[in-house]
Design a protein around this motif. Structure first.
Motif, short mmCIF file in Angstrom:
data_model
loop_
_atom_site.label_atom_id
_atom_site.label_comp_id
_atom_site.label_asym_id
_atom_site.label_seq_id
_atom_site.Cartn_x
_atom_site.Cartn_y
_atom_site.Cartn_z
N ALA A 69 0.82 -1.21 0.00
CA ALA A 69 0.00 0.00 0.00
C ALA A 69 0.86 1.26 0.00
O ALA A 69 0.51 2.27 -0.63
CB ALA A 69 -0.93 0.00 1.21
N LEU A 70 1.99 1.21 0.68
CA LEU A 70 2.90 2.35 0.70
C LEU A 70 3.37 2.67 -0.72
O LEU A 70 3.44 3.84 -1.12
CB LEU A 70 4.08 2.03 1.61
CG LEU A 70 4.89 3.21 2.15
CD1 LEU A 70 4.05 4.06 3.09
CD2 LEU A 70 6.14 2.70 2.87
N HIS A 71 3.67 1.62 -1.47
CA HIS A 71 4.10 1.81 -2.85
C HIS A 71 2.93 2.21 -3.75
O HIS A 71 3.03 3.17 -4.53
CB HIS A 71 4.76 0.54 -3.39
CG HIS A 71 5.03 0.60 -4.86
ND1 HIS A 71 5.78 1.59 -5.43
CD2 HIS A 71 4.62 -0.21 -5.88
CE1 HIS A 71 5.83 1.40 -6.76
NE2 HIS A 71 5.14 0.31 -7.03
N PRO A 170 -3.75 -2.39 7.60
CA PRO A 170 -3.34 -3.17 6.43
C PRO A 170 -3.22 -4.67 6.68
O PRO A 170 -2.81 -5.42 5.79
CB PRO A 170 -1.98 -2.58 6.09
CG PRO A 170 -1.42 -2.19 7.42
CD PRO A 170 -2.60 -1.70 8.22
N SER A 171 -3.57 -5.13 7.88
CA SER A 171 -3.49 -6.55 8.17
C SER A 171 -4.28 -7.35 7.15
O SER A 171 -5.36 -6.93 6.69
CB SER A 171 -4.03 -6.83 9.57
OG SER A 171 -4.24 -8.22 9.77
N GLN A 180 -6.13 -3.05 -3.62
CA GLN A 180 -6.35 -1.87 -4.45
C GLN A 180 -6.97 -0.72 -3.64
O GLN A 180 -6.52 0.43 -3.73
CB GLN A 180 -7.26 -2.23 -5.63
CG GLN A 180 -6.63 -3.15 -6.66
CD GLN A 180 -6.53 -4.60 -6.19
OE1 GLN A 180 -7.27 -5.04 -5.31
NE2 GLN A 180 -5.60 -5.35 -6.79
N THR A 181 -8.01 -1.03 -2.86
CA THR A 181 -8.65 0.05 -2.10
C THR A 181 -7.75 0.54 -0.95
O THR A 181 -7.79 1.72 -0.60
CB THR A 181 -10.01 -0.39 -1.54
OG1 THR A 181 -9.84 -1.56 -0.71
CG2 THR A 181 -10.97 -0.72 -2.67
N LEU A 182 -6.93 -0.34 -0.42
CA LEU A 182 -5.99 0.07 0.61
C LEU A 182 -4.94 1.01 0.00
O LEU A 182 -4.60 2.05 0.58
CB LEU A 182 -5.32 -1.15 1.22
CG LEU A 182 -4.51 -0.94 2.50
CD1 LEU A 182 -5.41 -0.45 3.63
CD2 LEU A 182 -3.81 -2.23 2.90
N GLY A 187 -3.00 6.53 -1.05
CA GLY A 187 -2.82 7.55 -2.07
C GLY A 187 -3.52 8.86 -1.72
O GLY A 187 -3.03 9.94 -2.08
N GLU A 188 -4.65 8.79 -1.02
CA GLU A 188 -5.32 10.01 -0.59
C GLU A 188 -4.45 10.79 0.39
O GLU A 188 -4.37 12.03 0.32
CB GLU A 188 -6.66 9.66 0.07
CG GLU A 188 -7.70 9.14 -0.92
CD GLU A 188 -8.98 8.71 -0.22
OE1 GLU A 188 -9.08 8.91 1.02
OE2 GLU A 188 -9.86 8.16 -0.91
#
Length: 202
Positions: A69-71, A170-171, A180-182, A187-188
């Motif tokens: 998610a960070l990426h 994020p678990s 994708q939604t994470l 990204g927000e």
């Protein structure tokens, strides 16, 4: 904060997975923060899992989606492996936890631990002065900071002078969010960070 383009394939270094006995022995351990003065974003996990306590790496359990998610959110030019966590301050990022002790599941923590952890986090933010604090887990945030109606995204109140944001946990156990939604949720935050005016010089 500009992130240069780079390869997107995650690096998968060789390392020995902790066995069942090592994971059991990791309960209640603590691991060092990844932190520095003046970070752009300090990410705050709920508490270390047993994989993290056994390896010394934040969000280390296979299936945890923090690093992807960070990426996906645009914070790193490629997906980092947990063993690369010490490169994060170079991107203006850091990681700490609301509660320091490791457990198999976050729901093993008591409300009192979360409240105490919130106070400790506030002191830490005052000391290190990140621009943004992103708590990764809305339930822990609601309990620790006595904000029972808090939702995801920007919070109206700052935390020791830092802007405050709440992200989903994020678990891999959090079935409400897909990778994708994470990534979109991260990204927000990234878009909000990018919209910050540059700091004053002088």
């Amino acid at each position: 904060m500009e992130v240069s383009p780079g390869p997107t394939r995650p690096r998968e270094p060789e390392f020995r997975r902790p066995d069942r006995a090592e994971l059991a022995a990791a309960a209640d351990r603590t691991i060092p923060d990844v932190i520095d003065q003046g970070l752009t974003v300090l990410f705050v996990g709920i508490n270390p899992g047993l994989w993290s306590a056994a390896t010394g790496w934040h969000f280390a359990r296979p299936g945890n989606r923090f690093w992807p998610a960070l990426h996906r959110g645009g914070f790193t030019p490629r997906q980092l492996h947990p063993s690369e966590q010490d490169t994060l301050p170079g991107y203006g990022l850091g990681i700490t936890n609301m509660v320091a002790r490791a457990s198999a599941r976050a729901d093993e923590l008591t409300p009192a631990e979360l409240v105490t952890g919130a106070r400790t986090l506030t002191d830490k933010v005052a000391l290190y002065r990140p621009t943004w604090v992103a708590v990764v887990g809305v339930t822990a945030y609601r309990i620790g900071f006595a904000r029972p109606k808090a939702g995801f995204g920007p919070q109206p109140e700052p935390l020791a002078g830092a802007r405050l944001w709440v992200l989903p946990n994020p678990s891999g156990l959090n079935a409400h969010f897909t990778p994708q939604t994470l990534g979109a949720a991260f990204g927000e935050l990234r878009a909000a960070v990018a919209g910050d005016p540059p700091p004053a010089v002088g």
